[in-house]
Design a protein around this motif. Structure first.
Motif, PDB file in Angstrom:
ATOM      1  N   ASN A  39      11.298  -2.124  -6.615  1.00  0.00           N
ATOM      2  CA  ASN A  39      11.819  -2.673  -5.484  1.00  0.00           C
ATOM      3  C   ASN A  39      12.528  -1.658  -4.658  1.00  0.00           C
ATOM      4  O   ASN A  39      13.507  -2.068  -4.064  1.00  0.00           O
ATOM      5  N   GLU A  59       6.180  -1.203 -11.478  1.00  0.00           N
ATOM      6  CA  GLU A  59       6.596  -1.573  -9.910  1.00  0.00           C
ATOM      7  C   GLU A  59       8.093  -1.698  -9.922  1.00  0.00           C
ATOM      8  O   GLU A  59       8.956  -2.159 -10.875  1.00  0.00           O
ATOM      9  N   ARG A  84       4.514   1.080  -6.561  1.00  0.00           N
ATOM     10  CA  ARG A  84       3.702   0.851  -7.630  1.00  0.00           C
ATOM     11  C   ARG A  84       2.765   1.913  -8.327  1.00  0.00           C
ATOM     12  O   ARG A  84       2.142   2.798  -7.653  1.00  0.00           O
ATOM     13  N   ASN A 120       2.154   1.682  -2.353  1.00  0.00           N
ATOM     14  CA  ASN A 120       3.342   1.205  -1.865  1.00  0.00           C
ATOM     15  C   ASN A 120       3.044  -0.400  -1.935  1.00  0.00           C
ATOM     16  O   ASN A 120       1.719  -0.831  -1.808  1.00  0.00           O
ATOM     17  N   ARG A 121       3.839  -1.162  -2.503  1.00  0.00           N
ATOM     18  CA  ARG A 121       3.758  -2.856  -2.479  1.00  0.00           C
ATOM     19  C   ARG A 121       3.980  -3.386  -1.205  1.00  0.00           C
ATOM     20  O   ARG A 121       4.963  -2.790  -0.165  1.00  0.00           O
ATOM     21  N   ASP A 122       3.191  -4.318  -0.922  1.00  0.00           N
ATOM     22  CA  ASP A 122       3.625  -5.002   0.452  1.00  0.00           C
ATOM     23  C   ASP A 122       4.689  -5.630   0.428  1.00  0.00           C
ATOM     24  O   ASP A 122       5.263  -5.595   1.761  1.00  0.00           O
ATOM     25  N   GLU A 123       5.344  -6.262  -0.674  1.00  0.00           N
ATOM     26  CA  GLU A 123       6.716  -6.882  -0.411  1.00  0.00           C
ATOM     27  C   GLU A 123       7.907  -5.817  -0.603  1.00  0.00           C
ATOM     28  O   GLU A 123       8.858  -6.063  -0.765  1.00  0.00           O
ATOM     29  N   GLY A 124       7.414  -4.291  -0.645  1.00  0.00           N
ATOM     30  CA  GLY A 124       8.275  -3.414  -0.817  1.00  0.00           C
ATOM     31  C   GLY A 124       8.521  -2.711  -2.040  1.00  0.00           C
ATOM     32  O   GLY A 124       8.317  -3.409  -2.968  1.00  0.00           O
TER      33      GLY A 124
END
Length: 534
Positions: free
Chosen positions: A467, A465, A526, A519-523
């Protein structure tokens, strides 16, 4: 689905080795069928011969008992002694079969009566002309002798147990002592005869010996040989039929496969299209299906190589075109130091890009060969990924460096996978490098190992993951294509060749795993890799 079919075919091939093979059973059964018929026929005829010899002996014994009883009553004197003339008259009165000969001997061995001469019977059998035996006859005799030595110990011995081969003198010596004697031998004319000798007694004294001989055994043997002819004919017919069936069932299909392979080699065909063979449930069907699958895989490989070559040419052409343009422009701006310096930087960046492209292309080309050479081994996937992550600790001291962290979410479970350390290490490094290139300065790349399930199958899951800015939804699958690159803003030019994620997908496919991006929910993005655990 294709892998499942290949595994099922492999299991079918492994499960049909040796006598479990249908074609092997067919070959053995067809080749042994004719021989079995001959063996059964020979054994049946041998039993018939043995039974007939026993019956013939019993018949002669019964006749001899009657005749000796009659001779003992009518042709003996109280002396005791044998009345020779009365004995001869008794033989004349006996109604003997044509092939039975009776002889009377005194205890000292003198012949006093012979039914052939007393009945004035004449043997009118024609003598065969003298001639050298043919080579076929000699070969038959040698084969018969070999068969007798080879199969004699396992064949029935009723005939040999009933009658021993012995001389007339041995037989006479037994009979003159008051015992019954029987044997089989050859007469003075070369005929095989069955002989029974019985003592002629007055009270308990032996006054003579009666011998009965039957010489029709040769005719019986010839009849048996004639009876074997139908068995031989059936065996030959069965051999011909089975050979024809084997030709249809094995030779012709293999010939068709050979011709199909030749057509592919010559370039006149794009595949092996023999549906009538691929539907067979035997080794020929397995071979046809395997050849068809192999041909399809080879054609796919050829197409992939052609596409790869075209992509390589396209990717190499872009920096070369840029370098050529920069060189041509540099000749016109030699008097402008600023422009010349900028063009030199462009050339350096393009050279760096070319170097990166050539390195990644070379690695991608060697990858498949390496996957077949390096053997699989059991690996503790959590420990293995942690070791790879530790190699990035050296970058943590750099200013604004992207750090890489590891977390084991398996709660101490020792997940084992079967794979190759080199290629799997390249997978983890490519995913980490890709995540670092998209992460902002000072960002963190998290690498996790977790455990999941796909039905009854335990799955080892690796998650990488970042950011960064994430991946456009319409590019989640495209990013795994060869030479696809969406270089993030601020990334040095030439650091991405577009082959990293394509190599990851190829390696994971050979390990029977899956890889995808989300895509990660927090940005951020992954990347998830699933590998079947042991």
């Amino acid at each position: 689905m294709a892998d499942g079919k290949i595994k099922r075919r492999a299991m079918a091939r492994h499960g049909s080795k040796y006598f479990g093979s249908r074609i092997a059973r067919l070959i053995f059964a067809s080749n042994l069928a004719g021989l079995a018929i001959l063996i059964i026929g020979a054994m049946v005829l041998n039993e018939m011969r043995a039974g007939f010899v026993v019956s013939k002996k019993q018949d002669l014994v019964a006749q001899a008992q009657i005749f000796t009883s009659l001779l003992g009553d009518d042709a003996t004197t109280p002396a005791p002694s044998l009345d020779v003339e009365a004995a001869r008259q008794t033989i004349v009165r006996l109604n003997l079969p044509e092939r039975v000969r009776a002889r009377i001997y005194l205890p000292d061995g003198d012949l006093v009566g012979d039914s052939f001469y007393l009945s004035e019977r004449v043997d009118v059998d024609a003598l065969r002309p003298l001639q050298e035996p043919s080579s076929f006859a000699k070969m038959g005799a040698e084969l018969s002798e070999w068969a007798g030595k080879t199969f004699g110990p396992i064949m029935p011995r009723r005939s040999s147990e009933a009658l021993r081969a012995q001389s007339f003198e041995q037989e006479f010596d037994i009979a003159v002592k008051g015992k019954e004697a029987a044997s089989q031998r050859f007469s003075d004319r070369g005929q095989r005869v069955i002989s029974v000798s019985m003592p002629i007694q007055r009270v308990s004294a032996v006054v003579g010996v009666l011998t009965l001989e039957s010489n029709d055994i040769d005719e019986i043997i010839r009849a048996e040989r004639a009876a074997l002819v139908p068995f031989i004919g059936v065996a030959v017919l069965v051999a011909f039929i089975t050979s024809f069936l084997l030709t249809l069932g094995i030779a012709r299909p293999l010939r068709r496969l050979s011709l199909a392979a030749d057509r592919i080699r010559a370039g006149s065909s794009d595949g092996i299209d023999i549906p009538s063979l691929t539907t067979r449930r035997d080794e020929i069907g397995n071979l046809a299906a395997s050849m068809q699958s192999m041909t399809e895989a080879l054609l796919e490989r050829i197409e992939a190589n052609e596409q790869f070559a075209a992509d390589v040419a396209h990717e190499l052409k872009n920096p070369l075109t840029s370098i050529r343009s920069a060189v041509e422009t540099a000749e016109r701006v030699q008097d402008d130091p600023v422009a010349s310096d900028r063009l030199r930087q462009v050339i350096a960046q393009d050279v760096k890009r070319l170097d990166r492209l050539i390195t990644d292309i070379s690695n991608a080309s060697r990858l498949e060969a390496e996957m077949t050479r390096v053997p699989n081994e059991q690996m503790d996937i959590a420990g293995f990924v942690q070791d790879v992550v530790r190699t990035y600790d050296a970058f943590a001291d750099e200013e604004d460096a992207v750090t890489v962290q590891f977390r084991d979410d398996t709660m101490g479970a020792r997940l084992l996978v079967r794979g190759r350390e080199g290629p799997l290490g390249q997978v983890v490094r490519n995913l980490i490098d890709n995540a670092r290139s998209f992460s902002p300065d000072g960002g963190v790349v998290m690498v996790r190992v977790d455990q999941s399930n796909d039905g009854p199958q335990t799955i080892a899951r690796i998650c990488v993951e970042d950011n960064g800015p994430g991946i456009p939804d319409d590019k989640l699958e495209t990013i795994f294509s060869r030479f696809y690159t969406d270089r993030p803003k601020g990334t040095a030019f030439g650091n991405n060749s577009g082959l990293g994620l394509s190599i990851v997908k190829q390696i994971i496919a050979t390990h029977r795993g899956k890889v995808w991006a989300e895509n990660r929910d927090e940005g951020g993005a992954r990347f998830i890799v699933d590998l079947p655990a042991i």
